[in-house]
Scaffold this motif. Structure first.
Motif, mmCIF file in Angstrom:
data_model
loop_
_atom_site.group_PDB
_atom_site.id
_atom_site.type_symbol
_atom_site.label_atom_id
_atom_site.label_comp_id
_atom_site.label_asym_id
_atom_site.label_seq_id
_atom_site.Cartn_x
_atom_site.Cartn_y
_atom_site.Cartn_z
ATOM 1 N N LEU A 245 0.823 -1.216 0.000
ATOM 2 C CA LEU A 245 0.000 0.000 0.000
ATOM 3 C C LEU A 245 0.855 1.263 0.000
ATOM 4 N N SER A 246 2.170 1.113 0.064
ATOM 5 C CA SER A 246 3.049 2.271 0.197
ATOM 6 C C SER A 246 2.916 3.295 -0.934
ATOM 7 N N PRO A 247 2.701 2.905 -2.222
ATOM 8 C CA PRO A 247 2.486 3.936 -3.242
ATOM 9 C C PRO A 247 1.245 4.782 -2.977
ATOM 10 N N THR A 248 0.171 4.135 -2.536
ATOM 11 C CA THR A 248 -1.050 4.873 -2.212
ATOM 12 C C THR A 248 -0.850 5.748 -0.985
ATOM 13 N N LEU A 249 -0.158 5.236 0.016
ATOM 14 C CA LEU A 249 0.134 6.029 1.208
ATOM 15 C C LEU A 249 0.982 7.250 0.858
ATOM 16 N N PHE A 250 1.967 7.057 -0.007
ATOM 17 C CA PHE A 250 2.809 8.173 -0.429
ATOM 18 C C PHE A 250 1.972 9.248 -1.120
ATOM 19 N N LEU A 316 11.336 17.392 -0.978
ATOM 20 C CA LEU A 316 11.970 16.592 0.073
ATOM 21 C C LEU A 316 11.279 15.244 0.237
ATOM 22 N N GLN A 317 9.965 15.258 0.134
ATOM 23 C CA GLN A 317 9.232 13.988 0.212
ATOM 24 C C GLN A 317 9.625 13.051 -0.915
ATOM 25 N N PHE A 318 9.705 13.573 -2.122
ATOM 26 C CA PHE A 318 10.057 12.730 -3.259
ATOM 27 C C PHE A 318 11.499 12.238 -3.158
ATOM 28 N N LYS A 319 12.374 13.018 -2.547
ATOM 29 C CA LYS A 319 13.774 12.611 -2.437
ATOM 30 C C LYS A 319 13.988 11.574 -1.341
ATOM 31 N N LEU A 320 13.275 11.718 -0.223
ATOM 32 C CA LEU A 320 13.527 10.868 0.935
ATOM 33 C C LEU A 320 12.485 9.762 1.105
ATOM 34 N N VAL A 321 11.208 10.147 1.068
ATOM 35 C CA VAL A 321 10.147 9.188 1.384
ATOM 36 C C VAL A 321 9.917 8.210 0.242
ATOM 37 N N GLU A 322 10.032 8.681 -1.017
ATOM 38 C CA GLU A 322 9.721 7.807 -2.141
ATOM 39 C C GLU A 322 10.672 6.611 -2.224
ATOM 40 N N LYS A 323 11.858 6.729 -1.647
ATOM 41 C CA LYS A 323 12.793 5.603 -1.665
ATOM 42 C C LYS A 323 12.243 4.406 -0.891
ATOM 43 N N ARG A 324 11.324 4.665 0.057
ATOM 44 C CA ARG A 324 10.764 3.582 0.849
ATOM 45 C C ARG A 324 9.481 3.012 0.224
ATOM 46 N N VAL A 325 9.086 3.564 -0.907
ATOM 47 C CA VAL A 325 7.858 3.105 -1.561
ATOM 48 C C VAL A 325 8.140 1.824 -2.325
#
Length: 328
Positions: A245-250, A316-325
């Motif tokens: 579900l991580s892509p939807t959560l992102f 910042l979200q796309f640089k840091l958080v998206e890596k965990r998607v």
């Protein structure tokens, strides 16, 4: 080739080979390149023609207001919004040295921290429950998503009655337990939290529906395989549901973050930035400067500051958080 149809996507070697086999005249490579270039130019302008309506809409309602706002941020203006005196970066200096703006920035950050995690977490719990295969679950799905059909004005009026200091249901409930009534919208300690609760309730329906759609896209065989291996309920949520579900959560976190910084309606309806500027978020401060105080220069500078803050947080979200998607 002097005869037959020419396909602009064919390579030069293919054209030469086809012409040689059929006994027709070969096209020189320079003529072939010219024909291909003309076709590409024609296709480009044809594509731009299809895009023209959307380009015009973006230009009128997005690009022009953006550049106009940047332009006005360097000027003092009259009450009609006409630039009068060029002041350079003075509008920005006054904003960053203003205690009202610093308090507004602090309130905005707290508001985002209250609403975004709260909305996403509650919506995720409801979506997981609503995704269970039980009889009558469709009724609860409708109830959980029903806030999507409530406008900001109607929702604000509803919560205004709940928060009323004398006849509000919340204070009536406190009286039943022998507790003192609370000034939900008039007490600086409670005002921002009260508006945050209202915002979470308003945004819950959309976030719930998006997360429910993401949950329903996960294949059931993954859960069945985990059950065969003896996995428990919460283990499946932690190891299967959350990663897939991580892509939807992102997506919902990014959208919720941007919407939180743009919150205006419930602030205007419930508190008008008070009490003591505790709920005077940056968007409402822009409204006050530009449309109540007629200071379009400083209002534009505030809008630019908000735009930069949201842009930096999104990047910042796309640089840091998206890596965990985890994309499937």
């Amino acid at each position: 080739m002097t005869e037959g149809k020419f396909n602009g996507e064919m390579t030069y070697a293919a054209v030469v080979r086809a012409g040689t086999e059929s006994g027709t005249v070969e096209i020189p490579e320079t003529d072939f390149a010219k024909i291909k270039r003309k076709r590409e130019i024609r296709n480009f302008f044809k594509g731009q023609l299809y895009l023209l309506p959307s380009i015009l809409l973006f230009a009128v309602f997005l690009f022009y207001p953006l550049f106009r706002t940047i332009y006005l941020s360097f000027f003092l203006t009259d009450s009609a919004g006409t630039p009068t005196v060029f002041v350079g970066l003075d509008n920005f200096r006054k904003i960053f040295t203003s205690p009202v703006f610093l308090q507004s920035l602090q309130s905005t950050v707290l508001f985002v921290l209250y609403t975004v995690p709260g909305t996403v977490f509650i919506a995720l719990v409801l979506a997981v429950l609503a995704n269970e295969k039980m009889k009558g679950i469709g009724f609860f799905r409708t109830i959980f998503s029903s806030t999507m059909g409530v406008s900001v004005a109607a929702g604000s009026v509803f919560w205004m009655f709940l928060f009323h200091p004398t006849i509000g249901w919340l204070n009536q409930l406190l009286k039943m337990f022998g507790l003192d009534p609370v000034g939900w919208l008039t007490d600086p300690k409670w005002a921002l939290l009260s508006v945050s609760v209202t915002t979470i309730w308003m945004n819950l329906g959309f976030t719930f529906l998006v997360l429910l759609g993401g949950l329903q896209s996960i294949d059931d065989y993954l859960y069945e395989s985990a059950e065969i291996d003896g996995a428990g309920y919460f283990y499946k949520i932690r190891r299967i549901t959350i990663p897939l579900l991580s892509p939807t959560l992102f997506f919902v976190i990014t959208v919720s973050l941007i919407n939180a910084f743009q919150t205006f309606g419930q602030i205007d309806m419930l508190t008008r930035g008070g009490p003591q500027n505790e709920t005077n978020l940056i968007v409402y401060m822009i409204y006050q400067e530009a449309f109540m105080n007629y200071q379009y220069g400083s209002g534009s500078a505030l809008a630019i500051i908000l735009f930069v803050i949201v842009l930096l947080l999104t990047v910042l979200q796309f640089k840091l958080v998206e890596k965990r998607v985890h994309y499937q």
